[in-house]
Enzyme design. Structure first.
Site, mmCIF file in Angstrom:
data_model
loop_
_atom_site.group_PDB
_atom_site.id
_atom_site.type_symbol
_atom_site.label_atom_id
_atom_site.label_comp_id
_atom_site.label_asym_id
_atom_site.label_seq_id
_atom_site.Cartn_x
_atom_site.Cartn_y
_atom_site.Cartn_z
ATOM 1 N N GLU A 1 0.673 -1.258 -0.008
ATOM 2 C CA GLU A 1 0.018 -0.275 -0.049
ATOM 3 C C GLU A 1 0.843 1.289 -0.197
ATOM 4 O OE1 GLU A 1 -4.104 -1.419 2.276
ATOM 5 O OE2 GLU A 1 -1.976 -1.462 3.583
ATOM 6 N N LYS B 1 5.370 -1.397 2.503
ATOM 7 C CA LYS B 1 4.750 -1.210 3.671
ATOM 8 C C LYS B 1 4.655 -2.920 4.183
ATOM 9 C CE LYS B 1 -0.046 -0.281 6.175
ATOM 10 N NZ LYS B 1 -1.216 0.491 5.705
ATOM 11 N N GLN B 2 4.173 -3.806 3.344
ATOM 12 C CA GLN B 2 4.164 -5.078 3.587
ATOM 13 C C GLN B 2 4.349 -6.036 2.448
ATOM 14 O OE1 GLN B 2 0.689 -2.876 3.106
ATOM 15 N NE2 GLN B 2 -0.565 -4.701 2.818
#
Length: 302
Positions: A20, A134-135
């Site tokens: 994101e 982010k991930q």
């Protein structure tokens, strides 16, 4: 899908993939590969339903115009752009621009006490122009389509993307834990599992100020069952390749396979699978490439 006339292929543009921190990108690898996989699955089930359940097929065909759509699917699926590993380092571009963005020292953000510390120094627009995630993004692709990529490609991408991933999403650590288990890095896998567990159960109470992370709790289950115990389904077949952490003696959990309740026990060098029902169905599964048939109970050294 948008046709790129210059390259004679279909692109998927202006998306936000699993990561994101990268907004409105073109050809996010996860998105493109999964769109390709889904179209191929639709084509497979078209044939399966048409041959095995013609009455159901006729109902669906009237509603969804499957016959005419099949031609479209077959034409487009072979022309979807799928980012390939770079020749020099086997890294797959997360999207069209990620690998060309600025690289900064992320050390203090990787060692952060609270998620989102990056935004004390950068705006979201600036973060969008930095090689930081982010991930899990590529790792989710390797998790879902694991047999599509070699171990060397997975490791090369792990080595490139994990240092740039801040795990600011509660869903990231568990996915990376499973991938670390896949690569037989038991120490890294256990550290990621511990950190995932501490999102709600650890000493930092602020993590749950807005409620528990329910999906992350599911991720912890995946760490244990899919990662440490190596339970997966590939092509509809059951696989169990245990990689128990060095400081664990055993793990026991239930598993329902095709309506049959099983109990699976993994210890240091023995896998035990027990059928908890009177079903006559013999369960076929593999352990490190060797096929086994479960009748009532089976013990396998690994």
């Amino acid at each position: 899908l948008e046709w790129n006339e210059e390259k004679k292929e279909y692109h998927i543009n202006n998306v936000i993939g699993p990561d994101e921190y990268k907004e409105h990108v073109n050809n996010n690898a996860f998105t493109n590969y999964m769109a390709h996989w889904n179209l191929n699955l639709a084509i497979e089930y078209y044939s399966k339903i048409k041959s095995e359940k013609p009455e159901l097929f006729n109902i669906l065909n009237k509603k969804l115009e499957l016959d005419s759509n099949l031609k479209v699917w077959k034409d487009k699926v072979v022309k979807i752009y799928l980012p390939e590993p770079r020749k020099e380092d086997s890294v797959i571009p997360q999207d069209d621009t990620y690998l060309s963005k600025e690289i900064i020292d992320l050390t203090k953000y990787k060692n952060q006490e609270h998620v989102g510390s990056l935004f004390k120094d950068y705006s979201l627009d600036q973060v969008n122009e930095i090689q930081v995630s982010k991930q899990a993004d590529m790792m989710v692709l390797f998790y879902l389509l694991e047999n599509r990529f070699s171990t060397d490609v997975k490791r090369a991408n792990w080595n490139y993307y994990e240092p740039k991933t801040l795990h600011d999403s509660s869903l990231s650590l568990s996915t990376h834990c499973v991938l670390a288990s896949d690569m037989n890095d038991k120490e890294m896998a256990y550290d990621l599992f511990r950190r995932a567990s501490e999102i709600d159960l650890g000493p930092n109470m602020k993590t749950s100020d807005h409620g528990i992370h329910a999906a992350s709790l599911g991720g912890i289950w995946q760490c244990i069952v899919n990662g440490f115990s190596g339970v997966r389904m590939l092509g509809g077949e059951l696989r169990i390749d245990p990689k128990l952490p060095e400081n664990w003696n055993e793990v026991i959990f239930p598993l329902n396979w095709h309506g049959v309740n099983l109990t699976i026990k993994v210890d240091k060098n023995l896998l035990t699978v027990v059928k908890n029902s009177d079903s006559d169905e013999k369960i076929k599964f593999t352990v490190y490439g060797t096929e086994y048939i479960l009748d009532k109970k089976i013990e396998i050294k690994y």
